[in-house]
Scaffold this active site. Structure first.
Site, mmCIF file in Angstrom:
data_model
loop_
_atom_site.group_PDB
_atom_site.id
_atom_site.type_symbol
_atom_site.label_atom_id
_atom_site.label_comp_id
_atom_site.label_asym_id
_atom_site.label_seq_id
_atom_site.Cartn_x
_atom_site.Cartn_y
_atom_site.Cartn_z
ATOM 1 N N GLY A 1 4.583 15.186 4.625
ATOM 2 C CA GLY A 1 4.838 15.620 3.257
ATOM 3 C C GLY A 1 3.894 14.988 2.270
ATOM 4 C CB CYS B 1 9.383 -1.556 -0.124
ATOM 5 S SG CYS B 1 10.840 -2.047 -1.043
ATOM 6 C CB THR C 1 8.761 -8.448 1.325
ATOM 7 O OG1 THR C 1 9.876 -7.633 1.639
ATOM 8 C CG2 THR C 1 7.653 -8.192 2.329
#
Ligand code: UGA
Length: 487
Positions: free
Chosen positions: A270, A277, A120
């Site tokens: 949650g 990432c 990335t």
């Protein structure tokens, strides 16, 4: 096709094994001696479902490992670059490993090679790779550069690679486009799925091929991760409101996700997103926007809301217990999500640290990540147990921090017998409140009304949600302002 994969980390190893599975001849290059020794001994160095099986199947036949980039590149037509791109101190991407590899490659080119960026990276990194190759002495005729971003989730990476929704190939020339189309043709033609031995078991939908420019492909990867992160931050915000207004987040998600424009995925409320990432990539995307003089406040808000979610949960544990000081709390799960031993930026680790700093004693259990977590939590007195029941023996409360499926099917009668008091605080909504009510627990979860084994007092306290009656004056004052202040 002959392929070299540079970097046998998480993305590189999965890429190498899956390309071998598609019939290519793959050599992966790894500089880390310890990791290379494991790979040479046919041992998978990471916890990833299906990966050891694929490695075993292709090792020494079409899948090789070496420390030498030169050897791997000798006959390779394609070189995948899968080195780490960590965050630097200001949140932007540190490209130094990538830069070092590209410099080395510029000295090794002997025939025309396609370099494919898989890590990335910020948009325009492939342009920078081209520049680096040329300044390293490579001739423009000797290489092409493309971007083929990965969309692999830890824990399901092999299936994500071999049965993806889409494959994005970002190319700026015909040479690169043809090679990448060829490379993935077993998937895009559906051929691979006809094999009964394929990981899809002989039946899967062919993935869409998104054929675009290099820069668009680079942007797709960033936008995808940022969007997923934003979706999680958003649903957690809604869950917090659901709690305040006594609605039920499961029903809200159902109603929300049934709209096909929204979709039901990535709406699990949650503890927020963690891992190596999403948190890093959202910050890198924000830094990228800033560098182009565009402010993208949604990204900073996503990061901020996500961090706050952890704090709110630690407070919820405190509220459920009255005080955590001196209490023993059993924590189930330390990995950032189920299916992995990865604890990088794990919400569980953060929450355990917060509970310890407020005076709690922690006994923890995780089916895969205990060893890594014990390094992260060294010196905090956290004990790691060999099974969940041992962790909760004599504890004042049970706290669920990772969504390992086995934590959703505990023997509740046994849990009740082991805990000092029947109190569960669930950061992953593993149980229905009804089940917990019937089992006699006090049960606090996310975006749902708590189940209290003690009856709640009828008197309204300052923290309770406003009633319709109490809201009427404020609605009136809005309309008055509008009447007097309007045009
Ligand atoms: C993520 C993306 O999902 C991949 O598509 C991408 O390729 C990868 O990052 C990457 O850039 O390498 P990953 O970090 O493995 O994959 O994990 P996810 O499954 O996306 O989960 C990330 C976090 O979000 C976890 O902490 C998980 O518990 C949390 N999450 C996920 C939620 O809180 N709610 C959800 O509904 C989904």
């Amino acid at each position: 096709m002959r392929v070299a994969v540079v970097g046998a980390g998480y993305v590189g190893l999965v890429t190498a094994a899956c390309l071998a599975e598609l019939g290519h001849d793959v050599t992966a290059v790894e500089q880390d001696r310890r990791k290379l020794q494991l790979l040479e001994a046919r041992t998978c160095p990471i916890h990833e479902e299906l990966l050891p099986g694929l490695m075993e199947k292709h090792w020494g036949k079409t899948l090789y490992f070496t420390a030498s980039l030169q050897d791997a590149m000798q006959q390779a037509q394609v070189v995948f670059i899968c080195v780490a791109t960590p965050a630097s101190h200001n949140g932007s991407t540190d490209l130094s490993c990538l830069d070092a590899v590209v410099r080395e490659i510029s000295k090794l080119l002997q025939h025309k090679v396609l370099l494919v960026e898989k890590s990335t990276v910020p948009v325009r990194t492939c342009d920078a790779i081209r520049q680096t190759l040329i300044s390293g002495g490579a001739h423009p005729e000797q290489f092409a550069v493309a971007c083929n971003p990965e969309f692999l989730r830890e824990g399901t990476a092999v299936v994500d690679f071999l049965v993806p929704d889409r494959i994005v190939i970002g190319t700026d020339d015909e040479f690169s486009r043809e090679i990448l189309r060829d490379l993935y043709s077993p998937l895009t033609s559906g051929q691979y799925y006809k094999h009964p031995e394929s990981v899809a078991g002989g039946g899967a939908r062919r993935p869409q091929l998104i054929d675009t420019s290099v820069r668009s492909a680079e942007l797709i990867k960033h936008a995808a991760n940022a969007f997923l992160a934003m979706k999680i931050a958003f649903i957690n915000g809604v869950a917090n409101l659901a709690e305040a207004y006594r609605a039920d987040i499961d029903d809200v998600c159902h109603g929300l996700g049934a709209d096909r424009r929204i979709g039901p995925h990535f709406l699990r409320a949650g503890l927020g997103f963690g891992g190596a990432c999403l948190p890093k990539d959202v910050r890198a995307f924000a830094a990228m926007a800033q560098q182009s003089d565009y402010s993208f406040p949604l990204l900073a808000a996503t990061t901020k809301m996500n961090q706050r979610q952890r704090l709110l949960f630690a407070r919820k544990v405190q509220k459920a217990l009255g005080s955590v000081r001196g209490r023993q709390i059993a924590c189930l799960g330390v990995a950032f999500k189920a299916g992995t031993d990865d604890v990088r930026n794990s919400p569980a680790i953060d929450i355990i640290k917060q509970l310890v700093s407020r005076g709690a004693r922690i006994s923890a259990f995780d089916p895969a990540a205990s060893q890594k977590a014990s390094q992260e939590l060294a010196g905090l007195g956290v004990s790691f147990e060999v099974d969940p029941y041992q962790a909760m023996d004599g504890a004042d409360a049970l706290v669920i921090l990772t969504e390992w499926p086995e934590f959703g099917s505990l023997d509740l009668a046994r849990v009740r017998g082991l805990l000092q008091r029947p109190l569960i605080v669930d950061g992953r909504n593993m149980y229905s409140p009804e089940t917990m009510r019937k089992a006699g627990f006090s049960y606090w979860s996310c975006g749902r009304e708590p189940v209290l084994s003690q009856p709640v007092t009828a008197r309204r306290s300052a923290g309770d949600p406003p009633t319709l009656l109490s809201m009427i004056p404020s609605l009136e004052s809005v309309s008055v302002t509008q009447r007097t202040g309007g045009p």
